[in-house]
Design a protein around this motif. Structure first.
Motif, PDB file in Angstrom:
ATOM      1  N   GLN A   1      19.002  27.515  29.191  1.00 14.35           N
ATOM      2  CA  GLN A   1      20.460  27.687  29.107  1.00 14.35           C
ATOM      3  C   GLN A   1      21.039  28.049  30.446  1.00 14.35           C
ATOM      4  O   GLN A   1      21.728  28.955  30.567  1.00 14.35           O
ATOM      5  N   PRO A   2      20.852  26.992  31.334  1.00 11.86           N
ATOM      6  CA  PRO A   2      21.257  27.508  32.774  1.00 11.86           C
ATOM      7  C   PRO A   2      22.833  27.500  32.903  1.00 11.86           C
ATOM      8  O   PRO A   2      23.466  26.760  32.162  1.00 11.86           O
ATOM      9  N   GLU A   3      23.322  28.767  33.486  1.00  6.08           N
ATOM     10  CA  GLU A   3      24.774  28.525  33.552  1.00  6.08           C
ATOM     11  C   GLU A   3      25.288  28.432  35.021  1.00  6.08           C
ATOM     12  O   GLU A   3      26.465  28.646  35.338  1.00  6.08           O
ATOM     13  N   ASP A   4      24.279  27.942  35.980  1.00  3.13           N
ATOM     14  CA  ASP A   4      24.769  27.409  37.469  1.00  3.13           C
ATOM     15  C   ASP A   4      24.700  26.000  37.437  1.00  3.13           C
ATOM     16  O   ASP A   4      24.423  25.207  36.673  1.00  3.13           O
ATOM     17  N   ASP A   5      24.880  25.680  38.979  1.00  4.90           N
ATOM     18  CA  ASP A   5      24.629  24.291  38.943  1.00  4.90           C
ATOM     19  C   ASP A   5      23.587  23.417  39.621  1.00  4.90           C
ATOM     20  O   ASP A   5      23.525  22.657  40.110  1.00  4.90           O
ATOM     21  N   MET A   6      22.495  24.487  39.204  1.00  2.84           N
ATOM     22  CA  MET A   6      21.044  23.977  39.859  1.00  2.84           C
ATOM     23  C   MET A   6      20.786  22.901  38.771  1.00  2.84           C
ATOM     24  O   MET A   6      20.962  22.937  37.684  1.00  2.84           O
ATOM     25  N   THR A   7      19.672  22.160  39.194  1.00  5.34           N
ATOM     26  CA  THR A   7      18.964  21.249  38.442  1.00  5.34           C
ATOM     27  C   THR A   7      17.454  21.977  38.331  1.00  5.34           C
ATOM     28  O   THR A   7      16.820  22.338  39.138  1.00  5.34           O
ATOM     29  N   TYR A   8      17.187  22.244  37.222  1.00  4.98           N
ATOM     30  CA  TYR A   8      15.848  22.982  36.810  1.00  4.98           C
ATOM     31  C   TYR A   8      14.922  21.940  36.352  1.00  4.98           C
ATOM     32  O   TYR A   8      15.141  20.994  35.423  1.00  4.98           O
ATOM     33  N   VAL A   9      13.719  21.883  36.981  1.00  2.00           N
ATOM     34  CA  VAL A   9      12.693  20.924  36.476  1.00  2.00           C
ATOM     35  C   VAL A   9      11.379  21.741  36.192  1.00  2.00           C
ATOM     36  O   VAL A   9      10.838  22.695  36.888  1.00  2.00           O
ATOM     37  N   ILE A  10      11.394  21.567  34.720  1.00  3.88           N
ATOM     38  CA  ILE A  10      10.488  22.487  34.270  1.00  3.88           C
ATOM     39  C   ILE A  10       9.282  21.789  33.433  1.00  3.88           C
ATOM     40  O   ILE A  10       9.349  20.747  32.696  1.00  3.88           O
ATOM     41  N   ASN A  11       8.195  22.001  34.245  1.00  5.26           N
ATOM     42  CA  ASN A  11       6.881  21.336  33.950  1.00  5.26           C
ATOM     43  C   ASN A  11       6.039  22.206  33.153  1.00  5.26           C
ATOM     44  O   ASN A  11       5.541  23.282  33.550  1.00  5.26           O
ATOM     45  N   PHE A  12       5.489  21.473  32.093  1.00  9.10           N
ATOM     46  CA  PHE A  12       4.644  22.257  31.173  1.00  9.10           C
ATOM     47  C   PHE A  12       3.150  21.699  31.444  1.00  9.10           C
ATOM     48  O   PHE A  12       2.763  20.479  31.095  1.00  9.10           O
ATOM     49  N   TRP A  13       2.313  22.864  31.697  1.00 16.90           N
ATOM     50  CA  TRP A  13       0.874  22.210  32.357  1.00 16.90           C
ATOM     51  C   TRP A  13      -0.136  23.472  31.718  1.00 16.90           C
ATOM     52  O   TRP A  13       0.223  24.321  31.108  1.00 16.90           O
ATOM     53  N   ALA A  14      -1.342  23.144  32.049  1.00 11.23           N
ATOM     54  CA  ALA A  14      -2.339  24.307  31.750  1.00 11.23           C
ATOM     55  C   ALA A  14      -3.540  23.865  32.703  1.00 11.23           C
ATOM     56  O   ALA A  14      -3.665  22.986  33.393  1.00 11.23           O
ATOM     57  N   THR A  15      -4.287  24.874  33.013  1.00  8.93           N
ATOM     58  CA  THR A  15      -5.349  24.822  34.118  1.00  8.93           C
ATOM     59  C   THR A  15      -6.542  23.633  33.613  1.00  8.93           C
ATOM     60  O   THR A  15      -7.013  23.062  34.287  1.00  8.93           O
ATOM     61  N   TRP A  16      -6.454  23.725  32.185  1.00 13.27           N
ATOM     62  CA  TRP A  16      -7.690  22.746  31.778  1.00 13.27           C
ATOM     63  C   TRP A  16      -7.134  21.182  31.559  1.00 13.27           C
ATOM     64  O   TRP A  16      -7.485  20.311  31.019  1.00 13.27           O
TER      65      TRP A  16
END
Lengths: 209, 181
Positions: free
Chosen positions: B60-75
């Motif tokens: 829920q960002p309240e700034d003007d940034m672009t958030y790149v959220i990557n879901f990963w795992a070591t496996w």
């Protein structure tokens, strides 16, 4: 006219091929609840081919796309054996299908599937999707990915549940809701499945794009 | 092949950039291990959040940034393969108000044994966090209604706009996705 005909023929061929290509890559479509599942005919780890028709007395099937090494698939192995032990006698046997292409995931060769099935004493068929078509037909995107099929009076198999085995793939000791088991129990009681679709984190199916 | 070549090059570049002594992972605190401690503490710390904490902090960002959220795992092999693209994006878009967050879905008990050593070995510079919430059936659709749960998966958020991708990225396709939000 002589020159135009081959051009038209080539154009038609191109169109057909491109349509076929598009159809092949839309793997996410797959089955929805209520769809009729197509028959399967896949090689089991015991060297025999398995199809739904081999189970004339089944009331349905618990089809699970799973693989040899995905940590979440490995964490589910005992639970899959337990599902088969609980529901095969009641008419809902487990059928496991490995959807991964061993060319991309070397841990999922047929030989290593045989080894896994022997080591973990799988009580259910563990099938090799050699033509890489069944997972796409179902719309399986990850392992483990469960599809519960219900046999209708007509003999058709309709998709009654799609999703996770339970609500805690990471830890069998902390499961609160056994989604797949609950669905089968509801079907056995002649009820409609109340939770038809669930989600869990899983390993993406390893297939060439 | 082109993609493979890119990955190899990207890793080579990344590996050569890594300072062996100091590693700073996003906002993670970097501490020198105390001398008295027999087994030296790790230089990298990775915060763990349950979904409600994660949602409040990142979705829920309240700034003007672009958030790149990557879901990963070591496996997750394809996740590891696409990681250089995210690291390059972090570097090249740092001044363009783009923030990369690498959300590990590894088992919490493997944080010290697998996740932290992996982050150290690869010298990851993006912010890395652990999402520790077993009730995936509840939180997956809150990330994206269309997410089946397979990883890799990436959510790009800017203000009230968001775009979800259940796929692997190359640097080029990732850059395109970020620029299209």
């Amino acid at each position: 006219m002589k020159t135009i005909l081959p051009v038209i023929a080539v154009l038609i061929l191109c169109l057909t091929l491109s349509t076929a290509f598009v159809a092949d890559t839309t793997t996410n479509d797959g089955y929805s609840i209520g769809d009729i599942a197509a028959p399967i005919d896949l090689l089991n780890v015991d060297g025999k081919r398995v199809s739904y028709a081999d189970y004339p007395n089944a009331r349905g099937f618990i089809v699970i796309f799973t693989c040899n090494t995905c940590p979440y698939a490995v964490a589910s192995e005992d639970r899959i054996n337990a599902l088969d032990a609980e529901f095969k006698p009641k008419g809902y046997p487990v059928i496991a299908i490995n959807p991964n292409d061993p060319a991309l995931q070397p841990a999922d060769t047929y030989e290593l599937m045989q080894k896994k099935a022997a080591e973990k004493k799988f009580s259910f068929p563990y099938l090799y999707d050699k033509t890489n078509t069944v997972y796409a037909q179902y719309g399986a995107t990850k392992t483990p990915h469960v599809y519960i099929l219900q046999k209708e009076k007509t003999g058709d198999l309709t998709v009654a549940y799609i999703g996770a085995i339970d609500d805690n793939v990471r830890d069998a000791d902390n499961v609160n809701e056994r989604f797949a088991a609950n669905a089968v129990n509801e079907l056995l009681a002649g009820k409609e499945v109340s939770v038809k679709e669930t989600r869990a984190i899983g390993c993406s199916v390893k297939q060439a794009k | 092949m082109k993609r493979l070549a890119f990955i190899v090059c990207a890793w080579a570049v990344l590996a050569s950039c890594v300072d062996n002594n100091v590693k700073k992972i996003g906002e993670a605190v970097v501490e020198e291990p105390e001398k008295e401690v027999a087994t030296p503490a790790s230089l990298v710390t990775i915060p763990s959040y349950d979904f409600s904490e994660f949602e409040a902090k990142y979705l829920q960002p309240e700034d003007d940034m672009t958030y790149v959220i990557n879901f990963w795992a070591t496996w997750c092999k394809p996740c590891i393969e696409e990681m250089p693209a995210f690291e390059s994006l972090r570097k090249n878009y740092e001044a363009k108000k783009v923030k990369v967050v690498l959300v590990s879905l590894d088992l919490p008990k493997l944080l010290e044994k697998q996740v932290i050593p992996f982050v150290e070995k690869k010298g990851l510079q993006s912010e890395v966090i652990l999402l520790d919430d077993p009730d995936a059936n509840t939180w997956i659709p809150k990330v994206a209604e269309e997410w089946s749960g397979a990883i890799p998966a990436t959510l790009i958020i800017k203000g009230d706009r968001s775009q979800f991708y259940e796929q692997s990225f190359t640097y080029e396709t990732l850059e395109e996705a970020v620029n299209s939000i």
